[in-house]
Design a protein around this motif. Sequence first.
Motif, PDB file in Angstrom:
ATOM      1  N   SER A  29     -22.123 -15.270   8.270  1.00  0.00           N
ATOM      2  CA  SER A  29     -22.601 -15.798   9.549  1.00  0.00           C
ATOM      3  C   SER A  29     -22.747 -14.684  10.582  1.00  0.00           C
ATOM      4  N   LEU A  32     -26.112 -13.103   9.676  1.00  0.00           N
ATOM      5  CA  LEU A  32     -27.235 -13.968  10.047  1.00  0.00           C
ATOM      6  C   LEU A  32     -27.371 -14.077  11.556  1.00  0.00           C
ATOM      7  N   ASN A  36     -30.698 -12.748  13.726  1.00  0.00           N
ATOM      8  CA  ASN A  36     -31.469 -13.800  14.390  1.00  0.00           C
ATOM      9  C   ASN A  36     -31.446 -13.710  15.914  1.00  0.00           C
ATOM     10  N   GLY A  49     -32.341 -20.408  15.896  1.00  0.00           N
ATOM     11  CA  GLY A  49     -32.702 -19.837  14.592  1.00  0.00           C
ATOM     12  C   GLY A  49     -31.461 -19.638  13.733  1.00  0.00           C
ATOM     13  N   TYR A  50     -30.417 -19.109  14.336  1.00  0.00           N
ATOM     14  CA  TYR A  50     -29.149 -18.868  13.640  1.00  0.00           C
ATOM     15  C   TYR A  50     -28.579 -20.167  13.102  1.00  0.00           C
ATOM     16  N   SER A  52     -30.030 -23.002  12.432  1.00  0.00           N
ATOM     17  CA  SER A  52     -30.764 -23.704  11.382  1.00  0.00           C
ATOM     18  C   SER A  52     -30.513 -23.039  10.028  1.00  0.00           C
ATOM     19  N   ILE A  53     -30.222 -21.732  10.022  1.00  0.00           N
ATOM     20  CA  ILE A  53     -29.915 -21.079   8.740  1.00  0.00           C
ATOM     21  C   ILE A  53     -28.468 -21.335   8.332  1.00  0.00           C
ATOM     22  N   ILE A  54     -27.570 -21.345   9.330  1.00  0.00           N
ATOM     23  CA  ILE A  54     -26.148 -21.470   8.998  1.00  0.00           C
ATOM     24  C   ILE A  54     -25.863 -22.810   8.320  1.00  0.00           C
ATOM     25  N   PHE A  56     -27.595 -24.141   6.053  1.00  0.00           N
ATOM     26  CA  PHE A  56     -27.794 -23.941   4.620  1.00  0.00           C
ATOM     27  C   PHE A  56     -26.684 -23.071   4.018  1.00  0.00           C
ATOM     28  N   MET A  57     -26.158 -22.171   4.833  1.00  0.00           N
ATOM     29  CA  MET A  57     -25.061 -21.322   4.365  1.00  0.00           C
ATOM     30  C   MET A  57     -23.803 -22.156   4.100  1.00  0.00           C
ATOM     31  N   ASN A 137     -24.683 -27.731  18.578  1.00  0.00           N
ATOM     32  CA  ASN A 137     -24.796 -27.280  17.192  1.00  0.00           C
ATOM     33  C   ASN A 137     -23.436 -27.166  16.516  1.00  0.00           C
TER      34      ASN A 137
END
Lengths: 244, 314
Positions: A29, A32, A36, A49-50, A52-54, A56-57, A137
């Motif tokens: 994290s 990422l 980002n 942006g961060y 939305s990827i986290i 999935f992580m 978030n």
Amino acid sequence: MFAIFKKDIKSYFTTATGYIFLAVSLVLSGFLFSINTVMASTPTSNTSGYFSIILFMVMIFLPILTMRSFSEERRSKTDQLLFTSPVSTISLVMGKFFSAFVMFLIYLALSCLNFIPLYIFKADGASPPNMALIIGNLFALVLVGMAFIAIGIFISSLTENMFASALITMAVLFGFLMIDGFNGLLGSSKLYVVRFILSWFSVLSRYSAFANGYFDVSALVYYISISALFIFLTERVFKARRLA
Amino acid sequence: MIEIKNLVRKFGDKYALDDISFTINKGEIVGFLGPNGAGKSTTMNIVTGYLAPTAGSVLVDGVDVFENPIAVKKKIGFLPEQPPLYIDMTVWEYLSFVFDLKCCTFNKKAHLGEICELVKIDDVKNRLIKNLSKGYKQRVGIAGAIIGNPEIIIFDEPTVGLDPKQIIEVRNLLRSLGKNHTVILSTHILSEVQAICDRIIIINDGKLVADEKTSKLNQQLGQNNRFRVKIAGPSKEVINLLKSIHSVTRVTQDGVRDGDAFNFIIEYSGAVDIRKMMFRALADKGWPILAMEGVEITLEDLFIQLTNKEGDKQ
């Protein structure tokens, strides 16, 4: 319940699992986060942006937390101690659930250190980070994590191989995250019932309200019911195994 | 105290337990005897609530294990076949986890200290369980089972894999526990139950074969005696001669040849000691006895005897 909770939290740190989880998740994290935001091609303090990827992580590193949960107990036959002790099955499951959940909260709390650079960054005259978005978030991640942990624990109750448990959990969580994409493929087709059911199960669509900084009660209910459902199913697995 | 009624347990199509019933009274030390796969562990797992029966019921002090499992589990301390140990914990951590898990209300430090002393693990209590020898692991398992001072103690094959000295220690421990607890232990070693238990329950193939006081069973066993004798002489003629001795029921030759001598197993019934007669008969022929020893009755022999008796009654 408290005995098993305490034991599991301790065992996260006496075996390598807890450290591996925290190291992998925090390094990922942190990485990422930086690519980002502050280290992006146009540096920004926008964290969407961060986040939305986290999401999935989380799918990849949460199974590390839950993979040993019941599968290791069964492999080492210590489940015989647990299930012949004067405690109810549901409280054993809850103890396991909360110990993994607390580990996840520790990760989230530590990952908040990532946000500090945004404030230093702000001193350079750029726009300030959006606090509502960050809090929304984080709250959504807590809820998603809760549901995913319940699923992971359910799957660990099905197998005595912890690697199988981790891989199956990843696959199932991936499936949950993909429902939205599948729903998108159906697009404007007339399969209303299918679309309705899929969107109900969709983890992502529920997530988006929080991600935008709104408090969505139906999403809260959704995540809590998914967790409750899988905790209940785990208890059923043990009831059924007693008879099998 | 424990009432087992018409217990049936199926695994798939196979019957692991087929209609077993018996009662165990308070304060008894009961040996549960049977070969591997007879259904001993299954019975114990059902009594402790780990498995559910296909049919039948288990009552502990009148309370059904499946209607009120928590109340029953409070009264039982269970040591499964493989001790349920967390090998990454120290002995003390493990015992204190079990203490918390069983929601005991005693003073923790004093209670655990007492137990460590009783099972003699005081000197290893700060070591990791994975570094302990098998005998110590077994003792830690026993300690875990007796935490909380349960009225009933159930041990599944507690002496398997231990060395002779450890076996004696565990047996002594069981005997001393039997003074204040109801103890059920399973084993496939006949002499073990004869040494410890008041009562023996024998099962085979999921069925109850015998349920007797140990003293009574010992008497029955005494009626059939056996010797292994090494005699130097022509084997066929020796067998014929031995068979002609009064009250000898069976003579078999057990393979190994030692020069011109053979081993014979002689079985005889009744209270008459045939050794003197045998000596004289052999001396007349000039066939010397080189060795003679008693042969202990094995579990298999016991089964043959018991099942034959059942057949005779019918």
